[in-house]
Scaffold this motif. Structure first.
Motif, short mmCIF file in Angstrom:
data_model
loop_
_atom_site.label_atom_id
_atom_site.label_comp_id
_atom_site.label_asym_id
_atom_site.label_seq_id
_atom_site.Cartn_x
_atom_site.Cartn_y
_atom_site.Cartn_z
N PHE A 57 -142.80 -16.61 21.18
CA PHE A 57 -142.27 -15.26 20.98
C PHE A 57 -143.08 -14.51 19.92
O PHE A 57 -143.30 -15.01 18.83
CB PHE A 57 -140.80 -15.31 20.57
CG PHE A 57 -140.17 -13.96 20.43
CD1 PHE A 57 -139.93 -13.19 21.55
CD2 PHE A 57 -139.84 -13.46 19.20
CE1 PHE A 57 -139.36 -11.95 21.44
CE2 PHE A 57 -139.27 -12.22 19.06
CZ PHE A 57 -139.02 -11.45 20.18
N ASP A 58 -143.53 -13.31 20.23
CA ASP A 58 -144.29 -12.48 19.31
C ASP A 58 -143.34 -11.44 18.69
O ASP A 58 -142.82 -10.57 19.39
CB ASP A 58 -145.42 -11.79 20.07
CG ASP A 58 -146.31 -10.95 19.18
OD1 ASP A 58 -146.14 -10.99 17.94
OD2 ASP A 58 -147.18 -10.24 19.73
N LEU A 59 -143.12 -11.55 17.39
CA LEU A 59 -142.17 -10.65 16.72
C LEU A 59 -142.57 -9.19 16.82
O LEU A 59 -141.72 -8.30 16.71
CB LEU A 59 -142.01 -11.06 15.25
CG LEU A 59 -141.28 -12.37 15.02
CD1 LEU A 59 -141.30 -12.73 13.54
CD2 LEU A 59 -139.86 -12.30 15.52
N ARG A 60 -143.85 -8.89 17.02
CA ARG A 60 -144.29 -7.48 17.16
C ARG A 60 -143.69 -6.82 18.40
O ARG A 60 -143.60 -5.60 18.48
CB ARG A 60 -145.81 -7.41 17.20
CG ARG A 60 -146.45 -7.77 15.86
CD ARG A 60 -147.93 -7.80 16.00
NE ARG A 60 -148.24 -9.01 16.77
CZ ARG A 60 -149.43 -9.52 16.91
NH1 ARG A 60 -150.46 -8.94 16.38
NH2 ARG A 60 -149.63 -10.61 17.61
N GLN A 61 -143.26 -7.62 19.36
CA GLN A 61 -142.67 -7.06 20.58
C GLN A 61 -141.32 -6.39 20.30
O GLN A 61 -140.85 -5.59 21.11
CB GLN A 61 -142.52 -8.14 21.64
CG GLN A 61 -143.85 -8.64 22.14
CD GLN A 61 -143.69 -9.79 23.11
OE1 GLN A 61 -142.67 -10.46 23.13
NE2 GLN A 61 -144.71 -10.02 23.92
N LEU A 62 -140.70 -6.73 19.18
CA LEU A 62 -139.41 -6.13 18.85
C LEU A 62 -139.51 -4.65 18.51
O LEU A 62 -138.53 -3.92 18.60
CB LEU A 62 -138.76 -6.87 17.68
CG LEU A 62 -138.27 -8.28 17.96
CD1 LEU A 62 -137.77 -8.93 16.67
CD2 LEU A 62 -137.17 -8.26 19.00
N VAL A 63 -140.69 -4.20 18.09
CA VAL A 63 -140.84 -2.80 17.68
C VAL A 63 -141.65 -1.99 18.68
O VAL A 63 -142.05 -0.87 18.39
CB VAL A 63 -141.47 -2.71 16.26
CG1 VAL A 63 -140.52 -3.27 15.23
CG2 VAL A 63 -142.81 -3.42 16.22
N GLN A 64 -141.88 -2.51 19.85
CA GLN A 64 -142.60 -1.76 20.88
C GLN A 64 -141.71 -0.66 21.44
O GLN A 64 -140.48 -0.76 21.41
CB GLN A 64 -143.05 -2.69 22.00
CG GLN A 64 -144.20 -3.59 21.60
CD GLN A 64 -144.66 -4.44 22.76
OE1 GLN A 64 -144.01 -4.52 23.79
NE2 GLN A 64 -145.81 -5.08 22.59
N PRO A 65 -142.32 0.41 21.97
CA PRO A 65 -141.53 1.49 22.56
C PRO A 65 -140.60 0.97 23.67
O PRO A 65 -140.99 0.14 24.47
CB PRO A 65 -142.59 2.43 23.16
CG PRO A 65 -143.83 2.13 22.40
CD PRO A 65 -143.75 0.67 22.00
N GLY A 66 -139.38 1.46 23.67
CA GLY A 66 -138.39 1.04 24.66
C GLY A 66 -137.56 -0.14 24.21
O GLY A 66 -136.47 -0.36 24.71
#
Length: 129
Positions: A57-66
């Motif tokens: 799991f990449d924590l940066r995916q939590l702040v992606q648009p949508g």
């Protein structure tokens, strides 16, 4: 292809049918057999289910648009909608039995994120979302 991989793919392609059958089997087993001996297995098996999904799991995916919209909807459903449904259902199905009403309400208040992640991954769904 070995037998375990074939069996795994067979189950994966029929999750819609397998899950309810396994759940019903678990309920039947729990009602017929004293299943207290299984308590020791809850934590290790849960870890084995969730860990493979969370390692990559990449924590940066939590702040992606949508992502924020989806997370807000999930929080609303988990803590704003389903608890009230469970409360009403408890009053309807278990009138006067406060222990069952409380148990149903508590189970609705505890999000099942671990199993959601696990089954989403097994079904080849969008795990990061």
């Amino acid at each position: 292809m070995n037998a375990w991989l074939k069996f795994s793919r067979f189950l994966q392609s029929r999750l819609v049918y397998v899950l309810p059958l396994v759940m019903a089997g678990g309920l039947l087993f729990g009602s017929l057999v004293p299943a207290g001996f299984l308590k020791a297995w809850v934590m290790p098996l849960t870890f084995m289910l969730v860990f493979p999904m969370m390692v990559s799991f990449d924590l940066r995916q939590l702040v992606q648009p949508g992502s924020l919209k989806l997370q807000g909807a999930a929080q609303f459903l988990n803590f704003g909608f389903f608890p009230f449904v469970a409360f009403g259902l408890g009053k309807l199905v278990f009138p006067g039995d406060y222990a069952f009403q409380t148990g149903l309400l508590l189970s609705a208040l505890l999000p099942t994120s671990g199993m959601t992640v696990t089954w989403t991954g097994l079904a080849k769904g969008p795990v990061p979302l």
